[in-house]
Motif scaffolding. Structure first.
Motif, short mmCIF file in Angstrom:
data_model
loop_
_atom_site.label_atom_id
_atom_site.label_comp_id
_atom_site.label_asym_id
_atom_site.label_seq_id
_atom_site.Cartn_x
_atom_site.Cartn_y
_atom_site.Cartn_z
N ASP A 82 -6.31 -5.29 2.90
CA ASP A 82 -5.62 -4.11 2.38
C ASP A 82 -5.04 -3.27 3.52
OD1 ASP A 82 -6.05 -4.77 -0.25
OD2 ASP A 82 -7.84 -3.50 -0.48
N LYS A 83 -5.78 -3.17 4.62
CA LYS A 83 -5.28 -2.43 5.79
C LYS A 83 -4.03 -3.10 6.34
CE LYS A 83 -9.21 -0.02 7.85
NZ LYS A 83 -10.09 0.09 9.04
N MET A 84 -4.05 -4.42 6.39
CA MET A 84 -2.89 -5.17 6.88
C MET A 84 -1.68 -4.92 5.99
SD MET A 84 -4.83 -8.72 7.85
CE MET A 84 -3.49 -9.59 8.61
N LYS A 85 -1.91 -4.88 4.68
CA LYS A 85 -0.82 -4.61 3.75
C LYS A 85 -0.21 -3.23 4.02
CE LYS A 85 -2.59 -7.42 -0.12
NZ LYS A 85 -3.15 -7.38 -1.49
N GLY A 86 -1.08 -2.28 4.34
CA GLY A 86 -0.62 -0.92 4.60
C GLY A 86 0.16 -0.76 5.89
N ARG A 87 0.02 -1.74 6.79
CA ARG A 87 0.72 -1.66 8.09
C ARG A 87 2.03 -2.44 8.10
NH1 ARG A 87 -4.63 -2.27 10.35
NH2 ARG A 87 -4.21 -4.47 10.75
N LEU A 88 2.41 -3.01 6.97
CA LEU A 88 3.66 -3.78 6.92
C LEU A 88 4.86 -2.86 7.11
CD1 LEU A 88 3.01 -6.18 3.89
CD2 LEU A 88 3.27 -6.84 6.29
N PRO A 89 5.91 -3.35 7.80
CA PRO A 89 7.11 -2.54 7.97
C PRO A 89 7.71 -2.15 6.62
CG PRO A 89 7.21 -4.52 9.34
CD PRO A 89 6.04 -4.68 8.43
N GLU A 90 8.38 -1.00 6.59
CA GLU A 90 8.99 -0.54 5.35
C GLU A 90 10.01 -1.57 4.85
OE1 GLU A 90 11.40 3.40 3.75
OE2 GLU A 90 10.40 3.44 5.70
N GLY A 91 9.93 -1.87 3.57
CA GLY A 91 10.88 -2.80 2.98
C GLY A 91 10.42 -4.25 2.99
N VAL A 92 9.29 -4.54 3.65
CA VAL A 92 8.75 -5.91 3.71
C VAL A 92 7.56 -6.02 2.76
CG1 VAL A 92 7.72 -7.70 5.17
CG2 VAL A 92 9.51 -6.22 6.11
N THR A 93 7.61 -6.93 1.80
CA THR A 93 6.50 -7.10 0.87
C THR A 93 5.44 -8.01 1.48
OG1 THR A 93 7.42 -9.05 -0.23
CG2 THR A 93 8.12 -6.89 -1.06
N PHE A 94 4.24 -7.94 0.92
CA PHE A 94 3.13 -8.78 1.38
C PHE A 94 3.49 -10.26 1.20
CE2 PHE A 94 -1.26 -10.55 0.45
CZ PHE A 94 -1.67 -10.53 1.77
#
Length: 306
Positions: A82-94
């Protein structure tokens, strides 16, 4: 070597040329073609050896994790993902990020669980304390006095009106007039960051024109000379460079000096503690290597002498 040829075997776990090639390709992709071809030829063998060395260390640690029966809870893995998902660049989905790495969510969770178990193992086996004494900190400071010098720097922001290569004298005159008008607005009290965001042709416009802190030799000469000559907070005269016309405001001007021992103490302590932790980890891995059967297809290069 053939794709299925074994480069190294660690206690019965083999690493093939194909696996190494896949990992090397993945890492090269991160450079985005920025490496010149001549550098690439020198870089590839080193990267390939690094990939092999990392496989050896990782396999030794994974095997030790299994021997010590170290586990992690599913909830710990889920929280890390979940932390990794929160650090994704804006506009990039998991899902896009997983596809880019050619893996499934189950693959990712497996890697996260593996790494968390290894981290627990290291915390158990590579024990401190790793604190640096006052004497060690003072000795490091003395040995590295040359690096403690602080150069003259300025912190500046600007508005750039870009002039295209091959612009006519009329085009340049129109841009200069526009720059003069913008400067007058700023001198009269307009918000610099807002004006930069609306009018600047520099990517720094997204930060209100902020260029950060820089020293001499980091900017083109006319820009540098103007920035280092200006008074703090004044809006300088319009400056012409190869990029166009700049309106510059210097927000800080730091004179050259020397970082004192007290100022550097915390940073030096952190560096020395990290160094000690790294040496302890290296010693632990060397112990694991000594108790393992590691067979290379070709002997690895000898480590460089300090």
């Amino acid at each position: 070597p053939a794709p299925d040829s074994v480069l190294v075997d660690v206690d019965g776990t083999a690493y093939t040329a194909k696996e190494a090639d896949v990992e090397v390709e993945r890492r090269l992709a991160q450079f985005g073609g920025r490496l010149p071809p001549e550098q690439m030829q020198q870089f590839l063998p080193r990267m390939r050896q690094q990939v092999i060395d990392e496989f050896v260390v990782r396999t030794l640690l994974v095997n030790q994790v299994a021997k010590d029966k170290i586990t992690v809870e599913d909830t710990e893995v889920a929280a890390a993902v979940d932390k990794m998902k929160g650090r994704l660049p804006e506009g990039v989905t998991f899902e896009e990020a997983l596809k880019r790495e050619n893996m499934t969510e189950a693959d990712l969770r497996g890697l996260v669980a593996r790494d968390m178990k290894i981290q627990k193992l290291i915390e158990q086996k590579v024990a401190g304390p790793f604190t640096a004494s006052d004497e060690e900190i003072a000795a490091f400071y003395k040995e590295n006095e040359a690096q403690m010098k602080k150069p003259e720097t300025v912190h500046a922001r600007h508005v750039l009106l870009k002039v295209d290569e091959g612009a006519t004298p009329e085009d340049k005159a129109a841009k200069k007039k526009q720059a003069d008008e913008i400067r007058k607005q700023l001198v009269d009290g307009a918000d610099f960051a807002k004006v930069a965001g609306e009018k600047s042709d520099c990517p720094s416009k997204s930060q209100g024109g902020d260029l950060g802190t820089f020293g001499r030799g980091q900017m083109v000469k006319p820009f540098e000379e103007a920035a280092f000559a200006q008074k703090v907070n004044e809006v300088g005269e319009v400056v012409e460079t190869q990029f166009g016309y700049h309106i510059i405001q210097v927000t800080e001007h730091n004179q050259p000096g020397v970082t004192t021992l007290d100022e550097a103490r915390e940073r030096i302590a952190g560096h020395l503690e990290q160094q000690k932790r790294g040496m302890a980890f290296k010693d632990y891995v060397e112990g694991l290597k000594a108790g393992a059967k590691i067979t290379y297809a070709t002997p690895p290069p000898a480590p460089a002498q300090p």
